[in-house]
Design a protein around this motif. Structure first.
Motif, short mmCIF file in Angstrom:
data_model
loop_
_atom_site.label_atom_id
_atom_site.label_comp_id
_atom_site.label_asym_id
_atom_site.label_seq_id
_atom_site.Cartn_x
_atom_site.Cartn_y
_atom_site.Cartn_z
N ILE A 283 0.83 -1.20 0.00
CA ILE A 283 0.00 0.00 0.00
C ILE A 283 0.86 1.25 0.00
CG2 ILE A 283 -1.75 1.31 1.29
CD1 ILE A 283 -2.80 -1.28 2.41
N ASN A 284 1.98 1.22 0.70
CA ASN A 284 2.85 2.40 0.85
C ASN A 284 4.28 2.02 0.50
OD1 ASN A 284 3.46 5.12 1.66
ND2 ASN A 284 4.23 4.33 3.62
N PRO A 285 4.56 1.80 -0.79
CA PRO A 285 5.88 1.28 -1.19
C PRO A 285 7.04 2.21 -0.88
CG PRO A 285 4.61 1.96 -3.12
CD PRO A 285 3.67 1.98 -1.96
N THR A 286 6.80 3.51 -0.71
CA THR A 286 7.91 4.42 -0.40
C THR A 286 8.37 4.31 1.05
OG1 THR A 286 6.43 6.24 0.25
CG2 THR A 286 7.04 6.08 -2.09
N GLY A 287 7.52 3.77 1.92
CA GLY A 287 7.89 3.68 3.32
C GLY A 287 7.91 5.02 4.04
N ILE A 288 7.34 6.04 3.45
CA ILE A 288 7.30 7.35 4.10
C ILE A 288 6.22 7.33 5.18
CG2 ILE A 288 6.74 9.79 3.77
CD1 ILE A 288 7.92 9.52 0.93
N VAL A 289 6.59 7.74 6.39
CA VAL A 289 5.67 7.83 7.51
C VAL A 289 5.24 9.29 7.67
CG1 VAL A 289 5.34 7.43 9.98
CG2 VAL A 289 6.80 5.88 8.65
N PRO A 290 3.97 9.60 7.59
CA PRO A 290 3.53 10.99 7.67
C PRO A 290 3.80 11.60 9.04
CG PRO A 290 1.64 9.52 7.70
CD PRO A 290 2.82 8.67 7.39
N ASP A 291 4.04 12.89 9.04
CA ASP A 291 4.30 13.59 10.30
C ASP A 291 3.01 13.82 11.09
OD1 ASP A 291 7.03 13.74 9.87
OD2 ASP A 291 6.90 15.68 8.85
#
Length: 338
Positions: A283-291
């Motif tokens: 679902i979130n391939p970039t692995g970015i965690v929102p602030d």
């Protein structure tokens, strides 16, 4: 782990280990203080239920708790928060070791919460729905003075009915939306989720709690999904008709519970976000965690006291969080405000 199944509706693997720990030990596992270890992750809503109930009932000493890290791989949850990456009591690095000790050929989900028999190192049960009920009904000899009655006999039919609908359309409904493998499956899950949230809003508009005039098992089960809604489910799982903070009744209800001892003090928003955004790579391939989101709203006045009711019924609030079990202040607005 859950994955998107292209073209299919998401289906949760519900093949749990259903052995029970009971007062009479009829399944071979009698209630004994200190014998079992409750393994949880603060990221997991199903485990969060057990953390809340354990705290409300005052079972911290009778049932010690192990906290796994928020991120796992396809093998297992791991104890990477502990020194040396190993649970100090069970002596294992991964929860899978306790499952394989129970059954070397175990091929089902290695899930939390799990109750582990410390002397043998074997998982007794991971039946999350039954675990919290048994903490209320089977561990009564070890409840704290003033422990609330979370599953009172006269209200059980109502609680069970609410729990069934909430599980189907809300607790599991957000997953059915998030892991839908087709537009049709997503649309159906989305519709059922928000239809049910609208019905719950109507129910709670004139009642402080879901069933009766005090907190019950039903409130615990709904709360753990609501606590994750804006941080995870709204964006990550595409449950985006509205944020929780845009649904006035449910937002006030969730804040009321969050500010009640035993609820908000178990929530680790950092672990929640890291789990969902880092583990679900499909679902979130970039692995970015929102602030975001901004968590300060959880401490704003909710006004629900005007509806009456007593949070703990004839009982009392739990005491302070035991040493070593507090959520880091940076991960929770209650800690920041302290």
């Amino acid at each position: 782990m859950a994955y998107v199944s292209t073209g299919k509706e998401y289906s949760r693997d519900s093949r749990y280990l259903t052995t029970r720990i009971t007062a009479d030990g009829r399944d071979g596992y009698p209630v004994e203080p200190g014998r079992y270890r409750l393994v949880v992750s603060r990221a997991c809503p199903w485990a969060n239920r057990a953390i809340i109930v354990r705290r409300l009932l005052g079972l911290e000493e009778a049932l010690p708790m192990a906290v796994a890290g928020p991120v796992h791989d396809e093998r297992s949850w791991s104890f990477d928060l502990d020194p040396g990456g190993r649970d100090p009591v069970l002596g294992i690095e991964r929860l899978q070791d306790a499952y394989f000790a129970r059954d070397p050929g175990y091929d089902r989900g290695i899930t939390v919460p799990a109750l582990v028999d410390v002397p043998t190192g074997k998982v007794v049960t991971n039946d999350f729905a039954r675990i919290t009920l048994d903490l209320s009904l089977e561990w009564t000899a070890h409840h704290r003075p003033g422990a609330p009655e979370l599953y009172p006999p006269r209200l059980r039919p109502q609680i069970d009915a609410v729990n069934e609908a909430v599980y189907r359309d809300v607790n599991n409904g957000v997953y059915r939306a998030g892991f839908a493998g087709s537009q049709e499956a997503y649309d159906e899950a989305y519709r059922r989720l928000f239809d049910r949230l609208d019905q719950l809003s109507e129910r709670l508009a004139g009642a402080r709690y879901l069933v009766g005039d005090s907190i019950t098992e039903a409130d615990v089960r709904l709360f753990t999904t609501l606590a994750r809604f804006d941080a995870v489910y709204h964006g990550h799982f595409k449950c985006n008709r509205q944020k929780l903070s845009e649904m006035p009744v449910l937002w006030a209800y969730a804040r009321d519970l969050f500010q009640t001892p035993g609820f908000g003090d178990t929530i680790d928003f950092d672990h929640i976000k890291r789990h969902y955004y880092l583990v679900h790579t499909d679902i979130n391939p970039t692995g970015i965690v929102p602030d975001g989101p901004d968590l300060r709203g959880w401490l704003s006045p909710h006004g629900r006291e005007e509806l009456g009711g007593r949070p703990f019924g004839e009982g009392t609030a739990p005491g302070p969080v035991p040493p070593g079990e507090a959520v880091p202040a940076a991960h929770n607005p209650l800690g920041r405000a302290a």
